[in-house]
Design a protein around this motif. Structure first.
Motif, mmCIF file in Angstrom:
data_model
loop_
_atom_site.group_PDB
_atom_site.id
_atom_site.type_symbol
_atom_site.label_atom_id
_atom_site.label_comp_id
_atom_site.label_asym_id
_atom_site.label_seq_id
_atom_site.Cartn_x
_atom_site.Cartn_y
_atom_site.Cartn_z
ATOM 1 N N CYS A 42 0.831 -1.204 0.000
ATOM 2 C CA CYS A 42 0.000 0.000 0.000
ATOM 3 C C CYS A 42 0.865 1.253 0.000
ATOM 4 N N ASN A 43 0.337 2.311 -0.618
ATOM 5 C CA ASN A 43 0.905 3.645 -0.440
ATOM 6 C C ASN A 43 -0.184 4.541 0.139
ATOM 7 N N ASP A 44 -0.018 5.850 0.049
ATOM 8 C CA ASP A 44 -0.971 6.762 0.690
ATOM 9 C C ASP A 44 -2.345 6.760 0.028
ATOM 10 N N THR A 45 -2.410 6.314 -1.218
ATOM 11 C CA THR A 45 -3.670 6.434 -1.955
ATOM 12 C C THR A 45 -4.260 5.101 -2.424
ATOM 13 N N PHE A 46 -3.477 4.033 -2.380
ATOM 14 C CA PHE A 46 -3.960 2.789 -3.009
ATOM 15 C C PHE A 46 -3.318 1.587 -2.350
ATOM 16 N N CYS A 47 -4.089 0.497 -2.271
ATOM 17 C CA CYS A 47 -3.569 -0.786 -1.790
ATOM 18 C C CYS A 47 -3.730 -1.838 -2.875
#
Length: 395
Positions: A280-285
């Motif tokens: 995951c990053n800040d906007t999407f998993c």
């Protein structure tokens, strides 16, 4: 080149000219044949002393480089994109050397420090093969480096690879060198891109003709020039990459599942190593945890590939799994002098294969995952060198 002490450059040659002139003048009575030499030597010394002030900053750079090299050999670490460099800078892996944290040379900044106790010099190359080759050549020529580690993002041309996966290719090729053939010219090789076959709604002829892929000319130390298409990474370093151990609170044993996949009559061994990659990053998993894949093929060209049909063509004709703009240049530049090299590329997009959405939001995730594998590799190489050194000392 002026040699300097640890505190700075020594006295310049211009201040020594009178003494040199007196010595040469006195020698003329002892050796008549030397009468013409003083003027010549004075001219040469004056010419060199006049050339130095034109670039006064270079004296300081030479002194800085010598200081950095006195630490001993370093691993050169290169990346091509700002996002890839940002991943390293924000990770905390790299510790700048407090004595001399960087050297600015030829418009680029070479950062001096360490990763996991291993001496490292890293630099942002800039995009495409010319920038990559110039930066790597500078590292090899100017600094004391034991090898080059290259990491970054890539597009995937292999449907078995997913976003966030990290490829450790065994071979790379430059697929952007072509002979653009005349219209209706005969087919010369098994692998040609014939534009007419991609006409819609039906295939046929196309005035653009066809592209014939060309080999690269490889010049190596002590060997005659030879034409090559595939460039291998360093075999010893690739073996280390296959046996990576990961840090997850404690050192964990290697765990891998080997699958043999039959692709276009080529058996490819894929190793899924137990590396803690980000999902995951800040906007999407991502729906699944990314994996590390060793032993596939990568390609480079001076273009960003965002075309599904050409993506399929590269995979079908060459078995290429990842596409980028720099890896082949990095490998070729290091292969010529015989410097070890390894490549880690995180999948950030599907090279035109994604039908309805852009994957640019996953670029930082791909950068982080490629960096994690590169860092673990650097630590492993450093540990092996320390063990070898300790054993040789004991013996």
């Amino acid at each position: 080149m002026l040699q300097g002490s640890e505190h700075g450059p020594i006295q310049s040659s211009s201040s020594r000219l009178p003494a040199v002139a007196m010595e040469l003048s006195a020698s003329r009575t002892r050796c008549p044949t030397m009468q013409a030499l003083p003027l010549l030597l004075l001219f040469l010394l004056a010419a060199s002393s006049m050339a130095l002030p034109v670039q006064p900053a270079m004296d300081r750079v030479r002194w800085q480089v010598e200081k950095a090299n006195r630490r001993g050999p370093s691993i050169g670490l290169v990346m091509s994109d700002v996002d890839e460099a940002t991943a390293l800078q924000s990770s905390g892996y790299f510790r700048p050397w407090h004595v001399l944290p960087f050297v600015d040379l030829y418009g680029r900044r070479f950062h001096i420090g360490s990763i996991r106790g291993v001496n490292v010099i890293y630099a942002l190359t800039g995009q495409r093969r010319l920038n990559a080759a110039v930066t790597v050549q500078t590292l090899i020529d100017v600094f004391s480096v034991s090898g080059i580690v290259h990491y970054g993002t890539a597009g995937s041309s292999n449907d078995s690879m997913s976003f966030g996966d990290v490829s450790v290719p065994k071979f790379v090729a430059y697929t952007g060198a072509w002979t653009w053939k005349k219209f209706r010219s005969s087919k010369e090789s098994a692998t040609e891109l014939r534009f007419g076959e991609y006409n819609v709604p039906n295939g046929g002829e196309n005035l653009l003709g066809a592209l014939k892929f060309r080999n690269e000319e490889l010049y190596s130390v002590g060997k005659p020039m030879k034409e090559v298409f595939w460039l291998p990474v360093d075999s010893a370093w690739f073996k280390i990459a296959e046996e990576l151990k990961v840090r997850d609170g404690i050192r964990m044993p290697v765990w891998c599942l080997c699958l043999i996949i039959y692709i276009q009559k080529v058996v490819v061994i894929v190793k899924f190593l137990k590396v803690k990659l980000e999902r995951c990053n800040d906007t999407f998993c991502l729906p699944t945890t990314p994996k590390v894949v060793c032993g596939l093929k990568g390609s480079s060209a001076d273009m960003f590939l965002d075309n599904a049909e050409y993506r399929k063509f590269l995979f079908r004709e060459f078995g290429v799994s990842t596409v980028d703009e720099e890896s082949a240049a990095v490998v070729m530049t290091t292969t010529s002098p015989g410097v070890p090299v390894i490549v880690f590329r995180g999948v950030s997009d599907l090279a035109g294969g994604e039908p309805t959405w852009s994957s640019t939001s996953l670029m930082n995730l791909a950068s982080i995952n490629a960096l994690k594998v590169a860092v673990e590799f650097i630590a492993t190489v450093g540990k092996q060198k320390s063990t070898t050194l300790a054993q040789s000392t004991n013996n």
